[in-house]
Write a protein that holds these residues in place. Sequence first.
Motif, mmCIF file in Angstrom:
data_model
loop_
_atom_site.group_PDB
_atom_site.id
_atom_site.type_symbol
_atom_site.label_atom_id
_atom_site.label_comp_id
_atom_site.label_asym_id
_atom_site.label_seq_id
_atom_site.Cartn_x
_atom_site.Cartn_y
_atom_site.Cartn_z
ATOM 1 N N ASP A 172 28.399 -43.819 8.216
ATOM 2 C CA ASP A 172 27.995 -43.636 6.828
ATOM 3 C C ASP A 172 28.958 -42.690 6.116
ATOM 4 O O ASP A 172 29.793 -42.038 6.735
ATOM 5 N N MET A 173 28.844 -42.671 4.795
ATOM 6 C CA MET A 173 29.608 -41.764 3.966
ATOM 7 C C MET A 173 28.722 -41.339 2.789
ATOM 8 O O MET A 173 27.756 -42.031 2.447
ATOM 9 N N MET A 174 29.032 -40.189 2.180
ATOM 10 C CA MET A 174 28.217 -39.648 1.099
ATOM 11 C C MET A 174 28.996 -39.669 -0.215
ATOM 12 O O MET A 174 30.213 -39.465 -0.233
ATOM 13 N N VAL A 175 28.262 -39.907 -1.303
ATOM 14 C CA VAL A 175 28.839 -39.838 -2.651
ATOM 15 C C VAL A 175 27.870 -39.052 -3.529
ATOM 16 O O VAL A 175 26.677 -39.379 -3.600
ATOM 17 N N TYR A 176 28.391 -37.985 -4.162
ATOM 18 C CA TYR A 176 27.616 -37.203 -5.128
ATOM 19 C C TYR A 176 28.142 -37.579 -6.511
ATOM 20 O O TYR A 176 29.293 -37.283 -6.847
ATOM 21 N N ALA A 177 27.292 -38.228 -7.320
ATOM 22 C CA ALA A 177 27.789 -38.877 -8.533
ATOM 23 C C ALA A 177 27.043 -38.447 -9.787
ATOM 24 O O ALA A 177 25.903 -37.957 -9.740
ATOM 25 N N HIS A 178 27.739 -38.661 -10.906
ATOM 26 C CA HIS A 178 27.154 -38.477 -12.239
ATOM 27 C C HIS A 178 27.283 -39.804 -12.983
ATOM 28 O O HIS A 178 28.287 -40.072 -13.632
ATOM 29 N N PRO A 179 26.255 -40.667 -12.892
ATOM 30 C CA PRO A 179 26.340 -41.979 -13.532
ATOM 31 C C PRO A 179 25.840 -41.929 -14.978
ATOM 32 O O PRO A 179 24.871 -41.242 -15.296
ATOM 33 N N THR A 180 26.498 -42.679 -15.853
ATOM 34 C CA THR A 180 26.076 -42.838 -17.242
ATOM 35 C C THR A 180 26.228 -44.299 -17.631
ATOM 36 O O THR A 180 27.024 -45.033 -17.034
ATOM 37 N N LEU A 181 25.465 -44.718 -18.637
ATOM 38 C CA LEU A 181 25.538 -46.082 -19.151
ATOM 39 C C LEU A 181 25.904 -46.015 -20.625
ATOM 40 O O LEU A 181 25.150 -45.475 -21.433
ATOM 41 N N GLN A 182 27.082 -46.516 -20.954
ATOM 42 C CA GLN A 182 27.585 -46.499 -22.327
ATOM 43 C C GLN A 182 27.541 -45.079 -22.899
ATOM 44 O O GLN A 182 27.192 -44.863 -24.055
ATOM 45 N N GLY A 183 27.886 -44.120 -22.037
ATOM 46 C CA GLY A 183 27.965 -42.732 -22.451
ATOM 47 C C GLY A 183 26.641 -41.993 -22.470
ATOM 48 O O GLY A 183 26.612 -40.789 -22.760
ATOM 49 N N GLN A 184 25.546 -42.677 -22.129
ATOM 50 C CA GLN A 184 24.223 -42.058 -22.173
ATOM 51 C C GLN A 184 23.691 -41.834 -20.757
ATOM 52 O O GLN A 184 23.984 -42.611 -19.843
ATOM 53 N N PRO A 185 22.886 -40.774 -20.572
ATOM 54 C CA PRO A 185 22.295 -40.544 -19.247
ATOM 55 C C PRO A 185 21.349 -41.662 -18.857
ATOM 56 O O PRO A 185 20.777 -42.343 -19.718
ATOM 57 N N LEU A 186 21.178 -41.873 -17.577
ATOM 58 C CA LEU A 186 20.307 -42.939 -17.091
ATOM 59 C C LEU A 186 18.846 -42.531 -17.180
ATOM 60 O O LEU A 186 18.509 -41.347 -17.215
ATOM 61 N N GLY A 187 17.982 -43.546 -17.218
ATOM 62 C CA GLY A 187 16.549 -43.315 -17.250
ATOM 63 C C GLY A 187 15.866 -43.930 -16.045
ATOM 64 O O GLY A 187 16.520 -44.464 -15.134
ATOM 65 N N SER A 188 14.548 -43.889 -16.061
ATOM 66 C CA SER A 188 13.780 -44.404 -14.926
ATOM 67 C C SER A 188 13.898 -45.923 -14.803
ATOM 68 O O SER A 188 13.576 -46.492 -13.759
ATOM 69 N N GLU A 189 14.347 -46.592 -15.876
ATOM 70 C CA GLU A 189 14.485 -48.043 -15.834
ATOM 71 C C GLU A 189 15.784 -48.496 -15.171
ATOM 72 O O GLU A 189 16.022 -49.693 -15.020
ATOM 73 N N HIS A 190 16.625 -47.555 -14.765
ATOM 74 C CA HIS A 190 17.914 -47.900 -14.184
ATOM 75 C C HIS A 190 17.928 -47.650 -12.674
ATOM 76 O O HIS A 190 17.360 -46.669 -12.193
ATOM 77 N N VAL A 191 18.597 -48.538 -11.970
ATOM 78 C CA VAL A 191 18.825 -48.346 -10.539
ATOM 79 C C VAL A 191 20.288 -48.641 -10.266
ATOM 80 O O VAL A 191 20.864 -49.581 -10.831
ATOM 81 N N VAL A 192 20.915 -47.816 -9.426
ATOM 82 C CA VAL A 192 22.321 -47.972 -9.082
ATOM 83 C C VAL A 192 22.425 -48.156 -7.572
ATOM 84 O O VAL A 192 21.775 -47.429 -6.806
#
Length: 256
Positions: A140-160
Motif C-alpha cells: 500500500d501507499m498513502m496520499v494526504y490530499a486537498h481535493p477541490t471541485l472547480q475551485g470549491q471545497p468538496l461536500g458530503s455529496e462528493h466521493v473521491v
Amino acid sequence: MRHRHQLRGSTHTPSRRGGAVRLWLLAIVAILTSCGDMLEFQPTVSPYHMEFDRHEYFIMAGDTGRINPIFTPDTISNMTIYWMSDDPLVATVVDNNLIGVAEGETTVTGVSIEYQIYDTCHIYVMPYWGVDMNRGYAFDMMVYAHPTLQGQPLGSEHVVAAFCGDEVRGVGEWREEKDIEFMRFRIYSRLNPDAPYDPELKPQDPQYPDEPVEAPEKIVFRLYDHKRHEVYELPDTLLFDGETHGTLSGLYEMKF
C-alpha cells in the motif's frame, strides 16, 4: 487544468431506435384504449417538441436522480411522461425518478402521452466505489490530499477514489489533525513497488532481469458528484511506489 467526464446534452435525432419507439407508441395507444382512456393519435407531424436536459447520465448503483423533459412551447398543459427502460435490471424510472439498480448500461425512453413525442437518454450505472480486499493486495501507499471541485471545497455529496484501470484501489476519507482538514487515501496494490523496473531496458541488455517484471501501476483519481450525477477525473496520475505523497504542511493538490 482539469478533465472531467462531462454529461452533455445533445439534440435528439431519430435513429434506428426510432422504429422500436414507434412500436412502443402503438402499444401504449392500444393499452390506454383498452383501459377505456381516449388517446387521439395524430399521424401528422406534431407542432410540439420535447427534449431531455441531458442525453448521458452517470449514476451510482443505489442512487436516485432525475431526467428533466423540456417542452417547446412551454405552455403545454399536460406534461405527463410514460417511461421505458431497455433494461430495468440496470436502471429504471419510478414516479419520474431515475434509479440506478445495478452496474451496466441501458437506454431510458420518455414518451409524452398527449403528443406522442419522445426522447432518449443513455444511462451508465457504476458500482459502489469500495476496495475489494479479497483481491490479495500485499502493498500500500498513502496520499494526504486537498481535493477541490472547480475551485470549491468538496461536500458530503462528493466521493473521491483512486483507480487502477476500472479497479478501485482506495477511497478518500476526511481527516483533521492540528486544525488541518484533509483527505487521506490508502491505496493498495498486488505488485511490489521495490521490484526493479527500467522501461529503457531491452531483453538483449545484460541488466535485463532474469524474471519478468511488471511496470509500476498508474493510479488515477476520480470524483463522483451524487447530486449532479457527474464524474470528474484528474489529468495527473501517480505511479504506485509504496511511498507517502503529501504532508500536513504540503498536501497533495487535487483540482477537479
